[in-house]
Structures are given as C-alpha cells and as structure tokens.
Design a protein around this motif. Sequence first.
Motif, PDB file in Angstrom:
ATOM      1  N   ARG A 129      16.554  10.202   4.126  1.00 23.33           N
ATOM      2  CA  ARG A 129      16.305  10.886   5.398  1.00 23.33           C
ATOM      3  C   ARG A 129      15.665  12.256   5.172  1.00 23.33           C
ATOM      4  O   ARG A 129      14.885  12.719   5.989  1.00 23.33           O
ATOM      5  N   GLN A 132      11.994  11.427   4.630  1.00 22.46           N
ATOM      6  CA  GLN A 132      11.383  10.997   5.890  1.00 22.46           C
ATOM      7  C   GLN A 132      11.152  12.181   6.816  1.00 22.46           C
ATOM      8  O   GLN A 132      10.104  12.290   7.460  1.00 22.46           O
ATOM      9  N   THR A 133      12.129  13.061   6.886  1.00 26.92           N
ATOM     10  CA  THR A 133      12.027  14.222   7.769  1.00 26.92           C
ATOM     11  C   THR A 133      10.917  15.157   7.310  1.00 26.92           C
ATOM     12  O   THR A 133      10.176  15.710   8.128  1.00 26.92           O
ATOM     13  N   ILE A 135       8.194  14.246   5.525  1.00 25.46           N
ATOM     14  CA  ILE A 135       6.916  13.567   5.712  1.00 25.46           C
ATOM     15  C   ILE A 135       6.475  13.628   7.177  1.00 25.46           C
ATOM     16  O   ILE A 135       5.296  13.796   7.487  1.00 25.46           O
ATOM     17  N   LYS A 136       7.441  13.495   8.089  1.00 23.35           N
ATOM     18  CA  LYS A 136       7.140  13.553   9.524  1.00 23.35           C
ATOM     19  C   LYS A 136       6.971  14.988  10.025  1.00 23.35           C
ATOM     20  O   LYS A 136       6.736  15.208  11.204  1.00 23.35           O
ATOM     21  N   GLU A 137       7.135  15.960   9.113  1.00 25.68           N
ATOM     22  CA  GLU A 137       7.010  17.378   9.441  1.00 25.68           C
ATOM     23  C   GLU A 137       8.056  17.822  10.475  1.00 25.68           C
ATOM     24  O   GLU A 137       7.817  18.705  11.291  1.00 25.68           O
ATOM     25  N   GLU A 138       9.241  17.183  10.411  1.00 26.50           N
ATOM     26  CA  GLU A 138      10.342  17.580  11.277  1.00 26.50           C
ATOM     27  C   GLU A 138      11.171  18.682  10.623  1.00 26.50           C
ATOM     28  O   GLU A 138      12.031  19.293  11.262  1.00 26.50           O
ATOM     29  N   CYS A 139      10.947  18.915   9.341  1.00 28.68           N
ATOM     30  CA  CYS A 139      11.502  20.090   8.661  1.00 28.68           C
ATOM     31  C   CYS A 139      10.521  20.470   7.558  1.00 28.68           C
ATOM     32  O   CYS A 139       9.637  19.688   7.200  1.00 28.68           O
ATOM     33  N   ASN A 140      10.671  21.667   7.029  1.00 28.07           N
ATOM     34  CA  ASN A 140       9.688  22.189   6.069  1.00 28.07           C
ATOM     35  C   ASN A 140      10.177  22.223   4.631  1.00 28.07           C
ATOM     36  O   ASN A 140       9.372  22.330   3.703  1.00 28.07           O
ATOM     37  N   LYS A 161       3.717  10.646  -1.658  1.00 33.15           N
ATOM     38  CA  LYS A 161       3.848  11.272  -0.339  1.00 33.15           C
ATOM     39  C   LYS A 161       3.324  12.710  -0.315  1.00 33.15           C
ATOM     40  O   LYS A 161       3.494  13.421   0.671  1.00 33.15           O
ATOM     41  N   ARG A 282       6.078  19.864   1.442  1.00 31.23           N
ATOM     42  CA  ARG A 282       4.756  19.240   1.507  1.00 31.23           C
ATOM     43  C   ARG A 282       3.705  20.055   0.753  1.00 31.23           C
ATOM     44  O   ARG A 282       3.718  21.290   0.798  1.00 31.23           O
TER      45      ARG A 282
END
Length: 307
Positions: A129, A132-133, A135-140, A161, A282
């Motif tokens: 998770r 995933q978070t 990659i989806k840019e829901e956290c940094n 990724k 990222r």
Amino acid sequence: MNFLHFKYAVEIAKTKSISQAAENLYMGQPNLSRAIKELEEKLGITIFLRTSRGIAVTDEGEEFLQYAKKIVAQVEEVEQRYQEGIKKQHFSVCVPRASYVSYALSEFAGHINPDAPVDITYRETNSMRTLQTLIKEECNLGIVRYQAAFDKYFKNMFEEKKLVSELVTEFSYVLLISKEHLLADKEEILAEDLEGFIEITHADPYVPSVPMTDVRKAEFSKNIDKRIYVYERASQFALLEKVPTTFMWVSPIPQELCDKYGLVQRECKFNNKVYKDVMVYRKGYKLTDLDKRFIEHVCEAKRKYIK
C-alpha cells in the motif's frame, strides 16, 4: 459568468432573506436583487421565488446551488491557502508499523513552526500500500520494510516504478512479551519454547512478484499454530500486556514503551533474519523542507532505538 453572483445566491439560500443576505454581504438590497436577476437570465432558470414566508428555492435552484456551493467553497479554500502570502505546507508519508518511526513523528511534529499553516498525513500500512500510494501520488514519501532476502524483488520494483530508494536501517526482529510471560526470565529463548503460545502478527506481508503463500512461509513462525492478526499497533500492545500467553516479533522499540505496557524485548539467536527499512519517493520529486526534517528525525530515532 460572475463568481460573485454564485456567492450571492449561496448567501441568499443560507439566510432565506434577500435583505439579510445583502446586509451580510455589505451591499444594497437593490443591487443584490439585480445581480440575482442577471444570474437567472444568464442561466435561463428561476433560482428563487418570493413567498409570504420569505425566499423559497426552486427545484432548478436547488440543483444549481449544489454546484454553486462547491465552487464558492473551493475558491474560499484557495483564498485562505494563499492569504497574506503564506502558503500552507503539506507533508504526507506512509510507513511500516514501527515504534521508532512513530517516535520520530512525535519529535518532528513537536518542532513544527506553530505560526505556519501545515497539513500532515501519516499512515501506517504494509509495503504494497505504501508503494501504491506513492505511485498514485497520494503521498510523497514512504518507508518500505522487507526481508533482506527479498532485496532484488523490491529493487526491481523501485526501478520499474521510477522510485528513488535510500536505506534507513537494517535489523533483526526482537521478541516482545509481557513481563508476566512464562519465558520472561528465561536466559536463552529457543524456537521450541514458543510452541503453544499465541503469536501476534501483522496480517498483510507483501513481496512483489512472489506468491503470498511463499511470503507467509518466509515471514511467519513455522512451529506456531495459534495467531492473532492485527493491522495497527495499539491493539498489539494491549494484547501483549493483557494476555501474557502472547508474543510478537518486532523491530526494537523504545524502552519507555516497554515500561508503559509492562513488556520486555529479547534478542533470540535462532531468529537471525535481517530486515530493511528503505525510504522511497518518486524520481523527479524534490524533497521539501518538511520531508528533510522528518527524514532527519527518523535517522535520529534509528540511531537511538535500533542498535
């Protein structure tokens, strides 16, 4: 279309009175009435009806106001965020369920400037998770925990990724048990000593490209047939404290936490698996000042609690 007209309509709907809305908006009632008439003509609908009881909203008006309220709220949020030239800071991180990291968060939060607006999001979860978070840019920022034996699988995923990875620490798990546990005073604890006791474990291990059955075999004790699966740390401490027939494998924890819950942590020679905690973010993402400060506190907590 004038944004102020949206704001006027929302205020009238809120007060159910044009005169009261005009007073709240610091404008004359005729000007407000004229603005609403222009808005209705522009949209081709009737938003408000005058009745003996005051202002009523039409069905078309109700639909319009749902959109108008969202627009007004969003604009006000933007204005508030950038008012007086002060930009709200945002910090988000996903981490393993590790006490040394939660202590780092406490130190980090304690040093935040009380005069600067800031939003902090801190999530404890498993490696899948966290990735995933990110990659989806829901956290940094994230910290991923995995067995060193699975290093190549995680490094391949980081590369695939486009994630930057930096080692935080390596360690072996310690055995965490109650001071009232039958093994608490045993000089050396062996694997067979734990048979018959209840293992508390986090229920969601993960390794990329490896079947879950193989991951469970690698993570869970083979000679244990009684387990309690948990997803957060509060329950695990309560269980260890209140049920002295339980045990758990954890990264080394602060002694004050052991004292608080009446626990002892013991190193066991037979459990020599090495684990890694790895900081990930990222590629291309520029670490903020808050990110850097959090990382500093994590490294300090690691030096203090992970030996």
